[in-house]
Write an enzyme that holds these catalytic residues in place. Sequence first.
Site, short mmCIF file in Angstrom:
data_model
loop_
_atom_site.label_atom_id
_atom_site.label_comp_id
_atom_site.label_asym_id
_atom_site.label_seq_id
_atom_site.Cartn_x
_atom_site.Cartn_y
_atom_site.Cartn_z
N CYS A 28 38.35 20.53 68.89
CA CYS A 28 38.94 21.58 69.74
C CYS A 28 39.66 20.98 70.95
CB CYS A 28 37.87 22.62 70.13
SG CYS A 28 38.62 24.16 70.70
N HIS A 88 35.59 24.13 65.05
CA HIS A 88 34.29 23.59 65.50
C HIS A 88 33.32 23.36 64.36
CE1 HIS A 88 34.58 23.92 69.91
NE2 HIS A 88 35.43 24.89 69.65
N GLU A 118 30.61 21.69 64.43
CA GLU A 118 29.22 21.63 64.90
C GLU A 118 28.60 23.01 65.10
OE1 GLU A 118 31.84 21.27 66.73
OE2 GLU A 118 31.47 22.65 68.39
#
Length: 306
Positions: free
Chosen positions: A124, A234, A236
């Site tokens: 990001c 993202h 994660e």
Amino acid sequence: MSSFILCAVLLWGLPWCVSADRNDRPVIGVLAQEVYEPKPNQSAYIAASYVKFVEAAGARVVPVMINQTLEDYTKLFNSINGILYPGGGVSIISSGYQRAAKIFYNLAIEANKRGDHFPVWGTCLGFEQLVYLTSGKFSLSHTNTSGVALPLNFTEDAKGSRMFKGFPPELMAALASEPLTENSHQWSLATRTYNTNEDLKNFYKVLSTNTDGTVEFVSTFEAYDYPIYGTQWHPEKNAFEWTRPYIPHSPAAVKATFYMAEFFVSEARKSFHRFESVEEENKALIYNHSPVYTGTKGAFEQIYLF
Ligand SMILES: *[C@@H]1O[C@H](CO)[C@@H](O)[C@H](O)[C@H]1NC(C)=O
Ligand SMILES: *[C@@H]1O[C@H](CO)[C@@H](O)[C@H](O)[C@H]1NC(C)=O
Ligand SMILES: *[C@@H]1O[C@H](CO)[C@@H](O)[C@H](O)[C@H]1NC(C)=O
Ligand SMILES: *[C@@H]1O[C@H](CO)[C@@H](O)[C@H](O)[C@H]1NC(C)=O
């Protein structure tokens, strides 16, 4: 490829082994950034999901603090096996995050040119930081992408890419057809900008794109000649963040987290940097810090404050 194993039984009694072509004890730096409203001893943070992401794939984490000297960063660079630039909200043109990211980026380029493998990953804001560092100017466009999960529109190059070539075909199919990648950004690298910027075009291979309905943007890339990787989305969050309704948690979404992490850590296992001593390593590890629970008031379930 054949490889031999080197082991040493060190003073504290644990065997330390490396195979000639693989480091099974990788340590990855995760870059901190300024908090929005600093307080004493709480001026920088790391969202814990980035730490869990790296740990889940078999690496340990060292926080990379902002505002350190070039000498400190160079020493740390030579001690760790990769670096992750997280998402967030600081300036990619002037901030402590930007300054550290630039130093590690330049050290990584030089090292990789010498054959010293050192992976860099941007997520990001980290992706946007990589774009800025590679092109040397602000090349992003405004997009309506704050808080939306999207399927990836893979390019022809994705299949043979280093990043995706080990992914199971059913996960690739799910990533291409289901909204498994969470986007929380207002700026993007428009495909049109990429196509007309020689610095970016010669450096990064585009692996996926997305659109906000108006602007098509690059959502995943890897550098042609360097172990430098970026996702505007993202990876994660799927496994580790729960505060927003648009974060996907389906089995395929969670697998996407782990396959991305596994790929990054497999790159770090090709690096043989190490701390000068176990004591130095122990002092640097993130285990010296405790995350705090912030999920009731912020976007992240847990953060580390420094
Ligand atoms: C800040 O951290 C240092 C070192 O851990 C500690 O000695 C000091 O008391 C802390 N200050 C505040 C205001 O918490
Ligand atoms: C970093 O340096 C800036 C500028 O000197 C300062 O305002 C900021 O508080 C520092 N942050 C940390 C985490 O050291
Ligand atoms: C932004 O995208 C959302 C869907 O993600 C849509 O509902 C909204 O109308 C869009 N806003 C604008 C200004 O286009
Ligand atoms: C995927 O990208 C291609 C190439 O830019 C484009 O032609 C196509 O419309 C895109 N598909 C979707 C679903 O956005």
